[in-house]
Design a protein around this motif. Structure first.
Motif, PDB file in Angstrom:
ATOM      1  N   SER A   1       0.758  -1.063  -0.159  1.00 31.06           N
ATOM      2  CA  SER A   1      -0.106   0.051  -0.013  1.00 31.06           C
ATOM      3  C   SER A   1       0.917   1.230  -0.096  1.00 31.06           C
ATOM      4  O   SER A   1       1.779   1.335   0.753  1.00 31.06           O
ATOM      5  N   ILE A   2       0.662   2.041  -1.126  1.00 27.36           N
ATOM      6  CA  ILE A   2       1.107   3.497  -0.952  1.00 27.36           C
ATOM      7  C   ILE A   2       0.084   4.414  -0.883  1.00 27.36           C
ATOM      8  O   ILE A   2      -0.738   4.345  -1.970  1.00 27.36           O
ATOM      9  N   SER A   3      -0.334   5.093   0.127  1.00 26.16           N
ATOM     10  CA  SER A   3      -1.478   5.853   0.247  1.00 26.16           C
ATOM     11  C   SER A   3      -1.281   7.090   1.269  1.00 26.16           C
ATOM     12  O   SER A   3      -0.812   6.858   2.372  1.00 26.16           O
ATOM     13  N   GLY A   4      -1.683   8.201   0.459  1.00 28.75           N
ATOM     14  CA  GLY A   4      -1.617   9.399   1.227  1.00 28.75           C
ATOM     15  C   GLY A   4      -3.194   9.719   1.745  1.00 28.75           C
ATOM     16  O   GLY A   4      -3.562   8.613   2.348  1.00 28.75           O
ATOM     17  N   TYR A   5      -3.407  10.728   1.929  1.00 31.82           N
ATOM     18  CA  TYR A   5      -4.582  11.382   2.859  1.00 31.82           C
ATOM     19  C   TYR A   5      -5.252  12.192   1.615  1.00 31.82           C
ATOM     20  O   TYR A   5      -4.489  12.943   0.813  1.00 31.82           O
ATOM     21  N   PRO A   6      -6.593  12.671   1.851  1.00 28.99           N
ATOM     22  CA  PRO A   6      -7.184  13.375   1.004  1.00 28.99           C
ATOM     23  C   PRO A   6      -6.525  14.797   0.967  1.00 28.99           C
ATOM     24  O   PRO A   6      -6.285  15.249   1.892  1.00 28.99           O
ATOM     25  N   GLY A   7      -6.343  15.305  -0.219  1.00 29.42           N
ATOM     26  CA  GLY A   7      -5.446  16.760  -0.243  1.00 29.42           C
ATOM     27  C   GLY A   7      -4.010  16.631   0.227  1.00 29.42           C
ATOM     28  O   GLY A   7      -3.248  17.676   0.119  1.00 29.42           O
ATOM     29  N   HIS A   8      -3.398  15.413   0.669  1.00 33.02           N
ATOM     30  CA  HIS A   8      -1.911  15.228   1.030  1.00 33.02           C
ATOM     31  C   HIS A   8      -1.453  14.131   0.358  1.00 33.02           C
ATOM     32  O   HIS A   8      -1.329  13.018   0.824  1.00 33.02           O
TER      33      HIS A   8
ATOM     34  N   LEU B   1      -3.107   1.903  -4.399  1.00 38.86           N
ATOM     35  CA  LEU B   1      -2.490   3.001  -4.544  1.00 38.86           C
ATOM     36  C   LEU B   1      -3.606   3.999  -4.318  1.00 38.86           C
ATOM     37  O   LEU B   1      -4.601   3.952  -5.172  1.00 38.86           O
ATOM     38  N   ARG B   2      -3.386   5.109  -3.375  1.00 37.39           N
ATOM     39  CA  ARG B   2      -4.519   6.079  -3.317  1.00 37.39           C
ATOM     40  C   ARG B   2      -3.677   7.399  -2.753  1.00 37.39           C
ATOM     41  O   ARG B   2      -2.958   7.188  -2.106  1.00 37.39           O
ATOM     42  N   HIS B   3      -4.046   8.280  -3.411  1.00 39.28           N
ATOM     43  CA  HIS B   3      -3.707   9.778  -3.142  1.00 39.28           C
ATOM     44  C   HIS B   3      -2.115   9.899  -3.446  1.00 39.28           C
ATOM     45  O   HIS B   3      -1.605  10.030  -2.623  1.00 39.28           O
ATOM     46  N   VAL B   4      -1.972   9.649  -4.648  1.00 36.94           N
ATOM     47  CA  VAL B   4      -0.419   9.393  -5.163  1.00 36.94           C
ATOM     48  C   VAL B   4      -0.112  10.344  -6.536  1.00 36.94           C
ATOM     49  O   VAL B   4      -1.180  10.272  -7.279  1.00 36.94           O
ATOM     50  N   ARG B   5       0.660  10.983  -6.374  1.00 34.80           N
ATOM     51  CA  ARG B   5       1.164  11.764  -7.932  1.00 34.80           C
ATOM     52  C   ARG B   5       2.440  11.566  -8.025  1.00 34.80           C
ATOM     53  O   ARG B   5       3.438  11.315  -7.196  1.00 34.80           O
TER      54      ARG B   5
ATOM     55  N   ASP C   1      -6.650   4.891  -6.813  1.00 33.09           N
ATOM     56  CA  ASP C   1      -7.594   5.904  -6.767  1.00 33.09           C
ATOM     57  C   ASP C   1      -7.153   6.879  -6.295  1.00 33.09           C
ATOM     58  O   ASP C   1      -6.213   6.874  -5.547  1.00 33.09           O
ATOM     59  N   ASP C   2      -7.363   8.158  -7.086  1.00 34.11           N
ATOM     60  CA  ASP C   2      -6.866   9.293  -6.824  1.00 34.11           C
ATOM     61  C   ASP C   2      -5.618   9.298  -7.138  1.00 34.11           C
ATOM     62  O   ASP C   2      -4.613   9.777  -6.213  1.00 34.11           O
ATOM     63  N   VAL C   3      -5.010   8.635  -8.125  1.00 30.54           N
ATOM     64  CA  VAL C   3      -3.550   8.475  -8.474  1.00 30.54           C
ATOM     65  C   VAL C   3      -3.382   9.429  -9.768  1.00 30.54           C
ATOM     66  O   VAL C   3      -3.999   9.160 -10.972  1.00 30.54           O
ATOM     67  N   HIS C   4      -2.379  10.265  -9.820  1.00 29.76           N
ATOM     68  CA  HIS C   4      -2.295  11.253 -11.103  1.00 29.76           C
ATOM     69  C   HIS C   4      -0.722  11.118 -11.594  1.00 29.76           C
ATOM     70  O   HIS C   4      -0.010  11.561 -10.739  1.00 29.76           O
ATOM     71  N   GLY C   5      -0.465  10.518 -12.882  1.00 31.49           N
ATOM     72  CA  GLY C   5       0.778  10.347 -13.175  1.00 31.49           C
ATOM     73  C   GLY C   5       1.490   9.227 -12.861  1.00 31.49           C
ATOM     74  O   GLY C   5       2.441   9.154 -12.009  1.00 31.49           O
ATOM     75  N   LEU C   6       0.972   7.839 -13.183  1.00 27.74           N
ATOM     76  CA  LEU C   6       1.433   6.629 -12.805  1.00 27.74           C
ATOM     77  C   LEU C   6       2.042   6.183 -14.104  1.00 27.74           C
ATOM     78  O   LEU C   6       1.305   5.815 -14.994  1.00 27.74           O
ATOM     79  N   GLN C   7       3.164   5.732 -14.442  1.00 25.51           N
ATOM     80  CA  GLN C   7       3.765   4.955 -15.204  1.00 25.51           C
ATOM     81  C   GLN C   7       4.548   3.652 -14.925  1.00 25.51           C
ATOM     82  O   GLN C   7       5.202   3.544 -14.006  1.00 25.51           O
ATOM     83  N   VAL C   8       4.013   2.537 -15.393  1.00 23.18           N
ATOM     84  CA  VAL C   8       4.601   1.277 -15.323  1.00 23.18           C
ATOM     85  C   VAL C   8       5.059   0.592 -16.498  1.00 23.18           C
ATOM     86  O   VAL C   8       4.233   0.659 -17.359  1.00 23.18           O
ATOM     87  N   THR C   9       6.344   0.364 -16.294  1.00 16.71           N
ATOM     88  CA  THR C   9       6.874  -0.195 -17.455  1.00 16.71           C
ATOM     89  C   THR C   9       7.605  -1.596 -17.145  1.00 16.71           C
ATOM     90  O   THR C   9       7.990  -1.932 -15.896  1.00 16.71           O
TER      91      THR C   9
END
Length: 159
Positions: A37-44, A95-99, A122-130
């Motif tokens: 799990s890689i998870s931040g908080y809403p807004g963080h 993954l949640r709340h990740v940039r 969920d709420d992940v922006h800019g995820l690249q998996v190669t």
């Protein structure tokens, strides 16, 4: 983190920062049913995470019920592997709340009876998996579940 720090007036809540993290060359054999799990908080958001050469073999499977389970935020809890008090809806990564995250060289080997997808974002922006490789048996369900997210791309290793 959601723990806070002590002051003369008592516990003052605060949110820490997790960013610019690099983890590489991880191998696990006989891992349990708890996803990474890689998870931040809403807004963080957790920001700028780079994972490479991750090879995970799981011995324990989750359940069909885990797939649709609603994962609570738990922002007041101290981070630990079972922080959500449940098995997560993915067997590989939740993954949640990740940039801005990249994963290069991800090899996932679930048990044959694993019903959950490899990854939930969920709420992940800019995820690249190669160089992604899954050894999951053929199944009807989608291998990844992405919601409320943008800029997600995956390229698999040819089988």
């Amino acid at each position: 983190n959601g723990v806070g720090s002590w002051h003369a007036e008592g516990l003052a809540p605060r949110v820490g920062i997790v960013e610019n993290v690099t983890i590489s060359n991880i191998q696990a054999v006989n891992a349990g049913a708890v996803a990474c799990s890689i998870s931040g908080y809403p807004g963080h958001h957790v920001k700028n995470v780079k994972l490479s050469n991750i090879d995970l073999a799981f011995k324990s499977a989750g359940t069909e019920a885990d797939i649709s389970a609603e994962v609570p935020e738990r922002s007041a809890a101290c981070p630990f592997p079972k922080i959500f008090l449940m098995d997560l809806p993915a067997y590989g990564f939740f993954l949640r709340h990740v940039r801005d995250m990249s994963i290069d060289g991800l090899n996932l080997r679930p048990p044959e009876n694993e019903p959950r997808p490899e990854l939930v974002a969920d709420d992940v922006h800019g995820l690249q998996v190669t160089r992604f490789k899954s050894h999951h048996p053929k199944r009807a369900k989608a291998p990844w579940r992405v919601s409320n997210s943008t800029g997600v791309s995956v390229s698999a290793v040819p089988q």
